[in-house]
Design a protein around this motif. Structure first.
Motif, PDB file in Angstrom:
ATOM      1  N   UNK A  66      -3.834  23.259 -20.966  1.00  0.00           N
ATOM      2  CA  UNK A  66      -3.847  23.029 -19.523  1.00  0.00           C
ATOM      3  C   UNK A  66      -5.154  22.416 -19.027  1.00  0.00           C
ATOM      4  N   UNK A  67      -6.199  22.454 -19.843  1.00  0.00           N
ATOM      5  CA  UNK A  67      -7.490  21.912 -19.425  1.00  0.00           C
ATOM      6  C   UNK A  67      -7.740  20.503 -19.962  1.00  0.00           C
ATOM      7  N   UNK A  68      -6.830  19.972 -20.762  1.00  0.00           N
ATOM      8  CA  UNK A  68      -7.043  18.652 -21.351  1.00  0.00           C
ATOM      9  C   UNK A  68      -6.888  17.552 -20.308  1.00  0.00           C
ATOM     10  N   UNK A  69      -7.442  16.390 -20.620  1.00  0.00           N
ATOM     11  CA  UNK A  69      -7.345  15.252 -19.714  1.00  0.00           C
ATOM     12  C   UNK A  69      -5.895  14.829 -19.513  1.00  0.00           C
ATOM     13  N   UNK A  70      -5.116  14.879 -20.588  1.00  0.00           N
ATOM     14  CA  UNK A  70      -3.712  14.474 -20.492  1.00  0.00           C
ATOM     15  C   UNK A  70      -2.951  15.348 -19.511  1.00  0.00           C
ATOM     16  N   UNK A  71      -3.221  16.666 -19.550  1.00  0.00           N
ATOM     17  CA  UNK A  71      -2.545  17.582 -18.638  1.00  0.00           C
ATOM     18  C   UNK A  71      -2.957  17.329 -17.189  1.00  0.00           C
ATOM     19  N   UNK A  72      -4.249  17.038 -16.967  1.00  0.00           N
ATOM     20  CA  UNK A  72      -4.740  16.791 -15.608  1.00  0.00           C
ATOM     21  C   UNK A  72      -4.243  15.453 -15.073  1.00  0.00           C
ATOM     22  N   UNK A  73      -4.129  14.453 -15.951  1.00  0.00           N
ATOM     23  CA  UNK A  73      -3.663  13.132 -15.511  1.00  0.00           C
ATOM     24  C   UNK A  73      -2.210  13.158 -15.047  1.00  0.00           C
ATOM     25  N   UNK A  74      -1.433  14.102 -15.570  1.00  0.00           N
ATOM     26  CA  UNK A  74      -0.037  14.212 -15.153  1.00  0.00           C
ATOM     27  C   UNK A  74       0.089  14.615 -13.688  1.00  0.00           C
ATOM     28  N   UNK A  75      -0.966  15.219 -13.139  1.00  0.00           N
ATOM     29  CA  UNK A  75      -0.926  15.663 -11.759  1.00  0.00           C
ATOM     30  C   UNK A  75      -1.182  14.531 -10.766  1.00  0.00           C
ATOM     31  N   UNK A  76      -1.474  13.324 -11.284  1.00  0.00           N
ATOM     32  CA  UNK A  76      -1.742  12.187 -10.399  1.00  0.00           C
ATOM     33  C   UNK A  76      -0.509  11.842  -9.570  1.00  0.00           C
ATOM     34  N   UNK A  77       0.671  12.109 -10.101  1.00  0.00           N
ATOM     35  CA  UNK A  77       1.903  11.783  -9.391  1.00  0.00           C
ATOM     36  C   UNK A  77       2.125  12.676  -8.177  1.00  0.00           C
ATOM     37  N   UNK A  78       1.362  13.771  -8.077  1.00  0.00           N
ATOM     38  CA  UNK A  78       1.513  14.695  -6.955  1.00  0.00           C
ATOM     39  C   UNK A  78       0.414  14.446  -5.918  1.00  0.00           C
ATOM     40  N   UNK A  79       0.743  14.765  -4.669  1.00  0.00           N
ATOM     41  CA  UNK A  79      -0.291  14.811  -3.631  1.00  0.00           C
ATOM     42  C   UNK A  79      -1.002  16.140  -3.834  1.00  0.00           C
ATOM     43  N   UNK A  80      -2.125  16.072  -4.518  1.00  0.00           N
ATOM     44  CA  UNK A  80      -2.725  17.300  -5.014  1.00  0.00           C
ATOM     45  C   UNK A  80      -4.234  17.289  -4.836  1.00  0.00           C
ATOM     46  N   UNK A  81      -4.835  18.396  -5.160  1.00  0.00           N
ATOM     47  CA  UNK A  81      -6.289  18.538  -5.181  1.00  0.00           C
ATOM     48  C   UNK A  81      -6.644  19.382  -6.390  1.00  0.00           C
ATOM     49  N   UNK A  82      -7.955  19.472  -6.670  1.00  0.00           N
ATOM     50  CA  UNK A  82      -8.397  20.279  -7.804  1.00  0.00           C
ATOM     51  C   UNK A  82      -8.036  21.745  -7.603  1.00  0.00           C
ATOM     52  N   UNK A  83      -8.113  22.212  -6.358  1.00  0.00           N
ATOM     53  CA  UNK A  83      -7.820  23.618  -6.082  1.00  0.00           C
ATOM     54  C   UNK A  83      -6.348  23.944  -6.341  1.00  0.00           C
ATOM     55  N   UNK A  84      -5.453  23.073  -5.875  1.00  0.00           N
ATOM     56  CA  UNK A  84      -4.025  23.336  -6.084  1.00  0.00           C
ATOM     57  C   UNK A  84      -3.670  23.277  -7.557  1.00  0.00           C
TER      58      UNK A  84
END
Length: 252
Positions: free
Chosen positions: A91-109
């Motif tokens: 869950x901490x890898x770059x690949x996992x974080x990059x998947x969240x780009x498709x969401x209207x998101x923030x680091x906190x969410x």
């Protein structure tokens, strides 16, 4: 008066959007990592099969042979711990974080969704590990009931429930620790080697004794006290991982 109402409405919209973003990311993580649940089940089944060949002790006294066969869920739970560590790192890898780009998101969410996801993983894996362990014990007891001289030491409902709660709590503690480590090693890949080396060096070179630390969480007479210790520590580790992850992403 209208200005105050507008501010309240804006704050309300932001609050709803934040929770909605966490909810969507949480559901996405459940769907994206559903195959890992299959991996967990396979690992637990393999461990369950190996459990059938657990420790067997024989004692001979006054021409009487006594055989003690110990069946426990230790191996099942141990492999499940390994699985939850891998999931926390993933869950901490770059690949996992990059998947969240498709969401209207923030680091906190994203961090909050990760924490909720890991809580779910710990609950499901801790429950299934203990249930499978109980199933193995039941199968062994049924197979051995043909011998009238067999005595089977069972487990009460309260003991079984305590085992489930303790397993879930310890898994959450381990997950939070390795989630924090996962965030730290994102600074540079070389830290994957350096951090374990530092930990091992502290243990052997400096002679740091970890028994008091382990005993602080394990050797507790009260279940409620143990739960408070593990859950508070897990919360602090998750909080530290969130702060560290936020600062790291700002630097990037």
């Amino acid at each position: 008066m209208s200005l105050i109402q507008n501010k309240v409405q804006k704050n309300t919209v932001i609050h709803v959007n934040f929770l909605e973003a966490v909810k969507k990311q949480y559901h996405y993580k459940l769907h994206a990592h559903h195959s890992m649940f299959g991996t967990m089940i396979i690992m637990q089944i393999i461990a369950g099969l190996l459990t059938f060949s657990n420790q067997i002790y024989s004692v001979n006294s006054n021409n009487i042979d006594i055989t003690v066969r110990i069946i426990s869920a230790d191996l099942i739970i141990g492999l499940t711990f390994l699985w939850i560590i891998i999931m926390a790192f993933q869950l901490t890898t770059k690949a996992s974080k990059n998947k969240m780009v498709t969401f209207v998101t923030s680091k906190q969410t994203n961090h909050l969704a990760n924490i909720l996801f890991m809580i779910t993983l710990c609950f499901i894996s801790g429950l299934t590990a203990n249930l499978l362990g109980a199933f193995v014990k039941m199968v062994v007891s049924v197979m051995d009931q043909t011998d009238p001289f067999i005595y089977f030491a069972g487990t009460s409902v309260s003991e079984f429930a305590t085992g489930i709660l303790a397993t879930i709590a310890y898994m959450l503690l381990i997950a939070s620790f390795f989630y924090l480590i996962g965030e730290i090693v994102q600074i540079h890949s070389i830290l994957i080697i350096i951090i374990p080396s530092i930990l091992v060096g502290l243990l052997f070179i400096l002679g740091i004794n970890v028994e008091p630390i382990i005993g602080f969480y394990i050797f507790t007479k009260s279940l409620s006290i143990m739960l408070v210790k593990t859950l508070v520590t897990a919360f602090l580790l998750f909080f530290a991982a969130t702060l560290f992850g936020n600062r790291l992403e700002v630097r990037r």
